[in-house]
Design a protein around this motif. Structure first.
Motif, short mmCIF file in Angstrom:
data_model
loop_
_atom_site.label_atom_id
_atom_site.label_comp_id
_atom_site.label_asym_id
_atom_site.label_seq_id
_atom_site.Cartn_x
_atom_site.Cartn_y
_atom_site.Cartn_z
N GLY A 132 0.83 -1.21 0.00
CA GLY A 132 0.00 0.00 0.00
C GLY A 132 0.86 1.25 0.00
N GLY A 133 0.24 2.36 0.41
CA GLY A 133 0.88 3.66 0.31
C GLY A 133 2.17 3.79 1.10
N LEU A 134 2.30 3.06 2.23
CA LEU A 134 3.53 3.13 3.04
C LEU A 134 4.77 2.86 2.18
CD1 LEU A 134 5.22 3.16 5.69
CD2 LEU A 134 4.55 0.78 6.02
N SER A 419 -8.00 0.48 -5.31
CA SER A 419 -8.05 0.51 -3.86
C SER A 419 -7.89 -0.87 -3.24
CB SER A 419 -9.43 1.06 -3.47
OG SER A 419 -9.57 1.12 -2.10
N ARG A 420 -7.36 -0.88 -2.01
CA ARG A 420 -7.54 -2.09 -1.22
C ARG A 420 -9.03 -2.21 -0.98
NH1 ARG A 420 -6.04 -1.52 3.83
NH2 ARG A 420 -5.41 0.65 3.76
N LEU A 421 -9.55 -3.41 -1.04
CA LEU A 421 -11.00 -3.57 -0.86
C LEU A 421 -11.29 -3.88 0.61
CD1 LEU A 421 -11.87 -5.54 -4.15
CD2 LEU A 421 -11.83 -3.08 -3.76
N ILE A 483 -5.50 2.65 -15.80
CA ILE A 483 -6.81 3.15 -15.33
C ILE A 483 -6.71 4.63 -14.93
CG2 ILE A 483 -8.61 2.86 -13.57
CD1 ILE A 483 -7.95 -0.16 -13.59
N TYR A 484 -5.60 4.98 -14.26
CA TYR A 484 -5.42 6.40 -13.93
C TYR A 484 -5.46 7.25 -15.21
CZ TYR A 484 -3.87 5.41 -9.09
OH TYR A 484 -3.80 5.01 -7.78
N ALA A 485 -4.81 6.76 -16.27
CA ALA A 485 -4.69 7.55 -17.49
C ALA A 485 -6.01 7.62 -18.26
CB ALA A 485 -3.60 6.97 -18.38
P1 ADP Z 1 -3.46 2.55 1.28
O1 ADP Z 1 -2.04 2.75 1.68
O2 ADP Z 1 -4.43 2.78 2.39
O3 ADP Z 1 -3.70 1.26 0.59
P2 ADP Z 1 -3.01 4.80 -0.53
O4 ADP Z 1 -3.96 5.58 -1.36
O5 ADP Z 1 -2.16 5.55 0.43
O6 ADP Z 1 -3.85 3.67 0.19
O7 ADP Z 1 -2.00 4.01 -1.49
C1 ADP Z 1 -2.44 3.02 -2.36
C2 ADP Z 1 -1.32 2.70 -3.34
O8 ADP Z 1 -1.50 1.35 -3.77
C3 ADP Z 1 -1.39 3.54 -4.60
O9 ADP Z 1 -0.08 3.63 -5.15
C4 ADP Z 1 -2.30 2.72 -5.51
O10 ADP Z 1 -2.10 3.01 -6.89
C5 ADP Z 1 -1.84 1.32 -5.17
N1 ADP Z 1 -2.85 0.28 -5.33
C6 ADP Z 1 -3.90 0.00 -4.53
N2 ADP Z 1 -4.56 -1.09 -4.97
C7 ADP Z 1 -3.93 -1.49 -6.09
C8 ADP Z 1 -4.12 -2.57 -7.00
N3 ADP Z 1 -5.10 -3.44 -6.84
N4 ADP Z 1 -3.26 -2.71 -8.04
C9 ADP Z 1 -2.24 -1.82 -8.19
N5 ADP Z 1 -2.01 -0.80 -7.38
C10 ADP Z 1 -2.83 -0.63 -6.32
#
Ligand code: ADP
Length: 597
Positions: A132-134, A419-421, A483-485
């Motif tokens: 995740g974001g960390l 997103s994490r689900l 997807i972002y793009a």
């Molecule tokens: P968290 O740390 O709570 O998961 P953040 O928004 O801080 O949420 O960071 C999420 C990061 O993980 C971003 O870089 C996002 O693009 C990436 N991410 C989340 N889910 C996926 C996924 N299923 N596939 C690819 N990247 C993902």
């Protein structure tokens, strides 16, 4: 804690190193090298002086001064080069240009104030291991701090799941045995090192703790693992004789570090190092029964009191202890710093945080603008910039629709969710309104893994709305970029969000965020104002599905009825500064505050 472990594949790494080699071979003649060096000096000088100027709020003056300085510097360099062209050999010219660069760099380094050394300690870091974001922060912040006159060492576990492409490049730096548990059991600590982009990564090696396929498994294993990791990280610093000014600890996995430092390490060389404890997500705290934590950490009984590690009747809370003993606490946005002192967001630690609020600060995260750059991103279908975003985004949209089996039509309103689900991410709200979203002109693209309840519900919607909903239940970095793009808007309706990176990435790609006003979402997305035609996205406040639907409908109205205004917002978003530059400067100021001398 989380399970969607993403490991960078070899292809990506090769792409990166190919790029570097390509760059190197391009500068063929000495003359070109010399020119490039002078140009580079000018660029670096202007950039760094600008940064300083921002801090002093005299941007314009200093820019001019800097330009003047560089021009002055460049003049003698060019003159000298012209004179020596005939007399000296090509090699001598090269050396001269390099010295110019060095001298200018040294001058700037002084401008940034005293150099500070920082050890980052945390459990994941892109591109080695990411859930995740960390991991994004552990990669991008040190990289920016290095540019801002800091020496940074990042200490991580050497998980077996780190891709081989990195493992094979690690260099052995030493090994020793360390006593850990209350009964003095000895454990092996190996140190493997990898240096990249000016950042030194030291991996703590121990197969017993780090050989599972995922950085986090369950608390029974994770508690001993991160007791070991915290103590081994400090012992490694001593072994390497690298005494940092500041030890910057991230989340509960590194939270015993400040506790160790004030107890078992108080008579070591590290005693003068200051500590910062950064909360990336307060939900995860490392809680387990006192007996187990006491045994594995080997910490003295007195730290297991209600003001430090003890929680409730019989539990130890590792994060709570770290917060108590750290010299400074930060979290990843200003709003979240306030929210976590309330009962609703405090995850049981609100009173503890209120007590320590004097040393609590919020510093919003940034993103790595090299990795997330639509102009150079090799993972997206068509590159673009702020000039051609409107047309090129349509091309990206069509390509994604084709890839995912959605109806190909760039007139559709495409909503992305990456997103994490988990319930943190506001998916309960989205679940309720999916049928109301799908109106023949709208498509929903989901990318994520997590709780099976949410995975299944998105699978269901994909089946129910074929061609209109696509649920990618997977962790896929490449697809995330696409997807972002391609999306018009990105949803982040979180229940709570310490900072959130996806809305920042979205804006960088000209994708309008729709967010709930909480934590970092509130701090980074300015709501659209139809009277002034200003703002970066659509927001809603209460945790309510119909408010989310209303925000999406407001976005749709702008998209379908007032496209000019929508497009202007896309362009504004792309121009927004979401880099680490400002925030890294704030961290550097904290380091200087903690260690002024
Ligand atoms: P968290 O740390 O709570 O998961 P953040 O928004 O801080 O949420 O960071 C999420 C990061 O993980 C971003 O870089 C996002 O693009 C990436 N991410 C989340 N889910 C996926 C996924 N299923 N596939 C690819 N990247 C993902």
């Amino acid at each position: 804690m989380l399970c969607n472990c993403y490991l960078l594949n070899c292809e990506e790494y090769n792409r990166m190193s190919e790029k570097k080699t390509e760059k190197k071979t391009k500068s063929k003649t000495v003359k070109t090298e010399e020119k490039d060096a002078v140009k580079e000096t000018k660029k670096t000088t202007v950039k760094k002086v600008t940064r300083k100027a921002k801090a002093e709020e005299t941007v314009a003056e200093v820019m001019v001064a800097a330009d003047g300085k560089v021009a002055e510097k460049a003049k003698p360099a060019k003159k000298a080069a012209a004179k020596t062209t005939k007399a000296k050999t090509a090699a001598a010219k090269k050396t001269e240009a390099a010295e110019e660069v060095k001298a200018a760099a040294e001058e700037i380094v002084q401008d940034l104030g005293p150099r500070r050394s920082v050890a980052f300690i945390g459990s994941e870091c892109y591109p080695f291991v990411k859930t995740g974001g960390l991991a994004d922060v552990m990669y991008a912040l040190p990289k920016e701090l290095v540019k801002q006159n800091c020496d940074v060492k990042v200490i991580l576990p050497r998980y077996k799941c780190i891709p081989w492409v990195y493992q094979e490049k690690m260099v052995y730096r030493g090994e020793f045995y360390m006593d850990l548990c209350a009964d003095g059991r000895q454990f092996y600590v190996g140190i493997m090192e990898y240096v990249w982009d000016g950042v030194v990564y030291d991996f703590i090696d121990n197969e017993e703790f780090f050989s599972s396929g995922n950085p986090y498994t369950n608390m029974v294993d994770d508690i001993p693992k991160f007791c070991y990791f915290g103590k081994a990280a400090l012992s490694a610093l001593l072994y390497l004789n690298w005494i940092p000014d500041v030890i910057h600890c991230h989340d509960w996995q590194a939270a015993l570090v400040p506790v160790y430092l004030h107890t078992m390490f108080e008579n070591t060389g590290l005693a003068n190092s200051k500590t910062i404890m950064t909360i990336h997500n307060l939900r995860f705290q490392g809680i387990y029964d006192i007996g187990t934590v006491r045994y594995w950490s080997g910490l003295p009984d007195y730290v297991f009191n209600k003001d430090a590690l003890k929680q409730g009747y019989n539990d130890a809370n590792m994060l709570k202890g770290g917060l108590a003993y750290a010299n400074m606490i930060t979290t990843v946005s200003n709003t979240y710093a306030g929210e976590i002192q309330s009962e609703f967001y405090g995850e049981g630690l609100d009173a503890h945080l209120r007590y320590h609020s004097g040393k609590l600060r919020g510093i919003v995260n940034g993103i790595d603008c090299e990795i997330w750059n639509p102009e150079t991103d090799e993972r997206i279908f068509t590159n673009y910039n702020v000039e051609d975003v409107i047309e090129k985004k349509k091309a990206n949209k069509r390509a994604l629709q084709e890839e995912l089996g959605l109806e190909v039509d760039d007139g559709k309103f495409v909503i992305g969710l990456i997103s994490r689900l988990t319930n943190q991410k506001g998916l309960d709200l989205l679940n309720i309104i999916v049928p109301d979203l799908i109106d023949g002109n709208t498509q929903l693209v989901v990318l994520g893994t997590g709780d099976s309840y949410y995975e299944d519900s998105f699978r269901y919607y994909e089946g129910a709305y074929k061609g209109e909903v696509c649920s990618n239940i997977m962790y896929d970095e490449d697809r995330a970029h696409r997807i972002y793009a391609a999306s018009d808007v990105l949803l982040v309706p979180s229940l709570f969000e310490p900072c959130g990176l996806t809305q920042l990435i979205a804006m960088r790609y000209g994708t309008v965020p729709i967010v709930r006003e909480t934590g970092g979402l509130k701090d980074t997305v300015e709501p659209y104002n139809m009277f002034e035609d200003s703002g970066n996205g659509f927001t809603f406040d209460g945790y309510d599905a119909w408010l989310l639907l209303d925000a999406i409908n407001r976005a749709k109205t702008l998209f379908f009825e007032y496209r000019d205004s929508f497009d202007k917002m896309v362009i504004r978003d792309m121009g927004k500064d979401v880099s680490w530059e400002n925030s890294a400067a704030q961290y550097r100021n904290l380091y200087l505050q903690l260690k002024p001398e």
